[in-house]
Design a protein around this motif. Sequence first.
Motif, PDB file in Angstrom:
ATOM      1  N   LEU A  71     -11.651  54.586 132.657  1.00  0.00           N
ATOM      2  CA  LEU A  71     -12.696  54.267 131.682  1.00  0.00           C
ATOM      3  C   LEU A  71     -12.410  52.964 130.949  1.00  0.00           C
ATOM      4  O   LEU A  71     -13.334  52.254 130.547  1.00  0.00           O
ATOM      5  CB  LEU A  71     -12.832  55.410 130.669  1.00  0.00           C
ATOM      6  CG  LEU A  71     -13.172  56.785 131.247  1.00  0.00           C
ATOM      7  CD1 LEU A  71     -13.367  57.793 130.125  1.00  0.00           C
ATOM      8  CD2 LEU A  71     -14.419  56.707 132.128  1.00  0.00           C
ATOM      9  N   ILE A  72     -11.114  52.672 130.803  1.00  0.00           N
ATOM     10  CA  ILE A  72     -10.702  51.481 130.057  1.00  0.00           C
ATOM     11  C   ILE A  72      -9.535  50.817 130.787  1.00  0.00           C
ATOM     12  O   ILE A  72      -8.641  51.506 131.297  1.00  0.00           O
ATOM     13  CB  ILE A  72     -10.257  51.842 128.619  1.00  0.00           C
ATOM     14  CG1 ILE A  72     -11.416  52.457 127.831  1.00  0.00           C
ATOM     15  CG2 ILE A  72      -9.703  50.625 127.886  1.00  0.00           C
ATOM     16  CD1 ILE A  72     -10.994  53.034 126.484  1.00  0.00           C
ATOM     17  N   ALA A  73      -9.538  49.487 130.835  1.00  0.00           N
ATOM     18  CA  ALA A  73      -8.382  48.717 131.301  1.00  0.00           C
ATOM     19  C   ALA A  73      -7.881  47.874 130.137  1.00  0.00           C
ATOM     20  O   ALA A  73      -8.678  47.298 129.384  1.00  0.00           O
ATOM     21  CB  ALA A  73      -8.761  47.816 132.472  1.00  0.00           C
ATOM     22  N   TYR A 111     -14.105  47.952 129.600  1.00  0.00           N
ATOM     23  CA  TYR A 111     -14.488  49.361 129.643  1.00  0.00           C
ATOM     24  C   TYR A 111     -15.777  49.557 130.415  1.00  0.00           C
ATOM     25  O   TYR A 111     -16.538  48.612 130.651  1.00  0.00           O
ATOM     26  CB  TYR A 111     -14.581  49.957 128.237  1.00  0.00           C
ATOM     27  CG  TYR A 111     -15.726  49.476 127.375  1.00  0.00           C
ATOM     28  CD1 TYR A 111     -16.979  50.102 127.412  1.00  0.00           C
ATOM     29  CD2 TYR A 111     -15.554  48.427 126.477  1.00  0.00           C
ATOM     30  CE1 TYR A 111     -18.022  49.679 126.604  1.00  0.00           C
ATOM     31  CE2 TYR A 111     -16.591  48.001 125.662  1.00  0.00           C
ATOM     32  CZ  TYR A 111     -17.828  48.626 125.728  1.00  0.00           C
ATOM     33  OH  TYR A 111     -18.861  48.199 124.927  1.00  0.00           O
ATOM     34  N   ASN A 112     -16.003  50.788 130.845  1.00  0.00           N
ATOM     35  CA  ASN A 112     -17.177  51.156 131.632  1.00  0.00           C
ATOM     36  C   ASN A 112     -18.243  51.714 130.687  1.00  0.00           C
ATOM     37  O   ASN A 112     -18.069  52.790 130.112  1.00  0.00           O
ATOM     38  CB  ASN A 112     -16.784  52.192 132.692  1.00  0.00           C
ATOM     39  CG  ASN A 112     -17.935  52.528 133.628  1.00  0.00           C
ATOM     40  OD1 ASN A 112     -19.082  52.654 133.208  1.00  0.00           O
ATOM     41  ND2 ASN A 112     -17.616  52.705 134.907  1.00  0.00           N
ATOM     42  N   SER A 113     -19.348  50.976 130.520  1.00  0.00           N
ATOM     43  CA  SER A 113     -20.378  51.373 129.565  1.00  0.00           C
ATOM     44  C   SER A 113     -21.184  52.581 130.027  1.00  0.00           C
ATOM     45  O   SER A 113     -21.936  53.158 129.234  1.00  0.00           O
ATOM     46  CB  SER A 113     -21.323  50.193 129.299  1.00  0.00           C
ATOM     47  OG  SER A 113     -21.967  49.787 130.490  1.00  0.00           O
ATOM     48  N   ASP A 114     -21.037  52.992 131.288  1.00  0.00           N
ATOM     49  CA  ASP A 114     -21.702  54.220 131.750  1.00  0.00           C
ATOM     50  C   ASP A 114     -21.057  55.462 131.134  1.00  0.00           C
ATOM     51  O   ASP A 114     -21.696  56.509 131.024  1.00  0.00           O
ATOM     52  CB  ASP A 114     -21.631  54.327 133.278  1.00  0.00           C
ATOM     53  CG  ASP A 114     -22.505  53.304 133.980  1.00  0.00           C
ATOM     54  OD1 ASP A 114     -23.431  52.767 133.337  1.00  0.00           O
ATOM     55  OD2 ASP A 114     -22.255  53.044 135.177  1.00  0.00           O
ATOM     56  N   PHE A 115     -19.778  55.352 130.785  1.00  0.00           N
ATOM     57  CA  PHE A 115     -19.026  56.516 130.306  1.00  0.00           C
ATOM     58  C   PHE A 115     -18.481  56.352 128.890  1.00  0.00           C
ATOM     59  O   PHE A 115     -18.042  57.331 128.288  1.00  0.00           O
ATOM     60  CB  PHE A 115     -17.856  56.808 131.256  1.00  0.00           C
ATOM     61  CG  PHE A 115     -18.283  57.093 132.669  1.00  0.00           C
ATOM     62  CD1 PHE A 115     -18.810  58.330 133.019  1.00  0.00           C
ATOM     63  CD2 PHE A 115     -18.170  56.122 133.648  1.00  0.00           C
ATOM     64  CE1 PHE A 115     -19.206  58.582 134.320  1.00  0.00           C
ATOM     65  CE2 PHE A 115     -18.565  56.377 134.957  1.00  0.00           C
ATOM     66  CZ  PHE A 115     -19.093  57.611 135.292  1.00  0.00           C
ATOM     67  N   VAL A 116     -18.469  55.145 128.386  1.00  0.00           N
ATOM     68  CA  VAL A 116     -17.951  54.869 127.042  1.00  0.00           C
ATOM     69  C   VAL A 116     -19.127  54.458 126.164  1.00  0.00           C
ATOM     70  O   VAL A 116     -19.814  53.482 126.455  1.00  0.00           O
ATOM     71  CB  VAL A 116     -16.885  53.753 127.065  1.00  0.00           C
ATOM     72  CG1 VAL A 116     -16.364  53.476 125.650  1.00  0.00           C
ATOM     73  CG2 VAL A 116     -15.738  54.118 127.995  1.00  0.00           C
ATOM     74  N   THR A 117     -19.355  55.196 125.099  1.00  0.00           N
ATOM     75  CA  THR A 117     -20.494  54.913 124.226  1.00  0.00           C
ATOM     76  C   THR A 117     -20.198  53.717 123.323  1.00  0.00           C
ATOM     77  O   THR A 117     -19.051  53.298 123.171  1.00  0.00           O
ATOM     78  CB  THR A 117     -20.822  56.130 123.344  1.00  0.00           C
ATOM     79  OG1 THR A 117     -19.745  56.306 122.392  1.00  0.00           O
ATOM     80  CG2 THR A 117     -20.972  57.396 124.178  1.00  0.00           C
ATOM     81  N   ILE A 118     -21.253  53.191 122.711  1.00  0.00           N
ATOM     82  CA  ILE A 118     -21.089  52.078 121.785  1.00  0.00           C
ATOM     83  C   ILE A 118     -20.143  52.460 120.648  1.00  0.00           C
ATOM     84  O   ILE A 118     -19.307  51.663 120.216  1.00  0.00           O
ATOM     85  CB  ILE A 118     -22.456  51.631 121.222  1.00  0.00           C
ATOM     86  CG1 ILE A 118     -23.313  51.001 122.330  1.00  0.00           C
ATOM     87  CG2 ILE A 118     -22.267  50.643 120.072  1.00  0.00           C
ATOM     88  CD1 ILE A 118     -22.744  49.729 122.912  1.00  0.00           C
ATOM     89  N   ASP A 119     -20.272  53.688 120.154  1.00  0.00           N
ATOM     90  CA  ASP A 119     -19.409  54.136 119.060  1.00  0.00           C
ATOM     91  C   ASP A 119     -17.941  54.217 119.486  1.00  0.00           C
ATOM     92  O   ASP A 119     -17.039  54.074 118.653  1.00  0.00           O
ATOM     93  CB  ASP A 119     -19.858  55.505 118.547  1.00  0.00           C
ATOM     94  CG  ASP A 119     -21.185  55.434 117.803  1.00  0.00           C
ATOM     95  OD1 ASP A 119     -21.550  54.322 117.366  1.00  0.00           O
ATOM     96  OD2 ASP A 119     -21.846  56.480 117.680  1.00  0.00           O
ATOM     97  N   GLU A 120     -17.702  54.486 120.771  1.00  0.00           N
ATOM     98  CA  GLU A 120     -16.332  54.605 121.266  1.00  0.00           C
ATOM     99  C   GLU A 120     -15.763  53.260 121.720  1.00  0.00           C
ATOM    100  O   GLU A 120     -14.549  53.147 121.910  1.00  0.00           O
ATOM    101  CB  GLU A 120     -16.288  55.563 122.459  1.00  0.00           C
ATOM    102  CG  GLU A 120     -16.631  57.009 122.133  1.00  0.00           C
ATOM    103  CD  GLU A 120     -16.772  57.842 123.395  1.00  0.00           C
ATOM    104  OE1 GLU A 120     -16.309  58.991 123.391  1.00  0.00           O
ATOM    105  OE2 GLU A 120     -17.350  57.325 124.386  1.00  0.00           O
ATOM    106  N   ALA A 121     -16.609  52.253 121.926  1.00  0.00           N
ATOM    107  CA  ALA A 121     -16.195  50.992 122.551  1.00  0.00           C
ATOM    108  C   ALA A 121     -14.966  50.399 121.860  1.00  0.00           C
ATOM    109  O   ALA A 121     -14.991  50.141 120.650  1.00  0.00           O
ATOM    110  CB  ALA A 121     -17.344  50.000 122.514  1.00  0.00           C
TER     111      ALA A 121
END
Length: 357
Positions: free
Chosen positions: A234-236, A146-156
Amino acid sequence: MTGIGKWVRPIAFWAATTAAASAEPEAVKIYGSEEVRDEIVVRSTTDIELLEPLLRAFAASAPQSRVRYEQWNSNPLYADAARACRTGSNAADLVISSAVDQQVKLVNDGCAQPHWPLVDEPGTGPVANWRNEVFGITVEPAVIVYNSDFVTIDEAPMSRFDIIDLLRPAGSRFAGRVATYDIQASGLGYLFAFLDSQQATTFGSMIEAFARAGAIATCCSAEIIDGVADGRYLIAYNVLGSYALNRAETADNLVVVAPSDYTLILRRAALIPKDAGNPAGAAQLLDFILSSEGRRLLAETHLFVDVGNAEEGDVDVPLATGAALREIPLSPVLLVGLDRQKRAAFIDLWRSTFRRD
């Protein structure tokens, strides 16, 4: 961030692969002197850059030989190897593929010759070697990126359950921004997806969530991971950890996760075709790959991942603690997914689920 912690009757394979595949490599590179006459022809799905340190080292250790390395996509590579097996002509000396089910089928169909390594193999039993004709040469987890620029820690997303939860809400901002392999184009993608359908209790929910949220099916590892790095996705899901870890060395916003519910472990498979023109050279190269020096060089480009190690070189990799590691065996059990009717039905399901990119 934490660490990861008998012969069987041939099964009908799909006709479309051979008919549609273009039997041409994507790239070719020579290692060693072009003046040398002893050439070893390697046809492989592995990106040249990932095997280059090993191939350079082999060429230096065996100056009497040169390696012609051809990079192929998995389905055309299978079609080429199957054609060479039928006709006895233009066979490679060594075939290496991440679509290990296709490699097992070639062995089952009598298309490989045996080899008894001079060195220890990278594992034991059917996981690493079947009939001394196909060998697992790498250790690569199937991962989420995932891309940490757009995905928050809570969403990871740390598991398949997390991806389902992200895609469940109506109007999810992840809609159309999750990507995985196009399984009709990618032999590896088909293998991972089919194994998911057999092993994951989440598979039905995943398919439903992917369909509802307009998930993307596309080619190939590098393209998918680059798409996450540049924010197009955002996610692979279910991409090879080797490619993800290498890309993460130059993209600080990429986070690589071994799913905590279970993580598939792939051993890229190598075989020497029965009609290889230079089987002795292929055996020498295969022995080098299987040696401790070969494994060390594979580890430099993340093709040999220590799945019990929290640190992977200079890359901070949050591979999920407690993940159930499920190795993909090199055995006839993989032939089930290559049955013509099963494959056609599974691809139809995939087509109805995903957008194509």
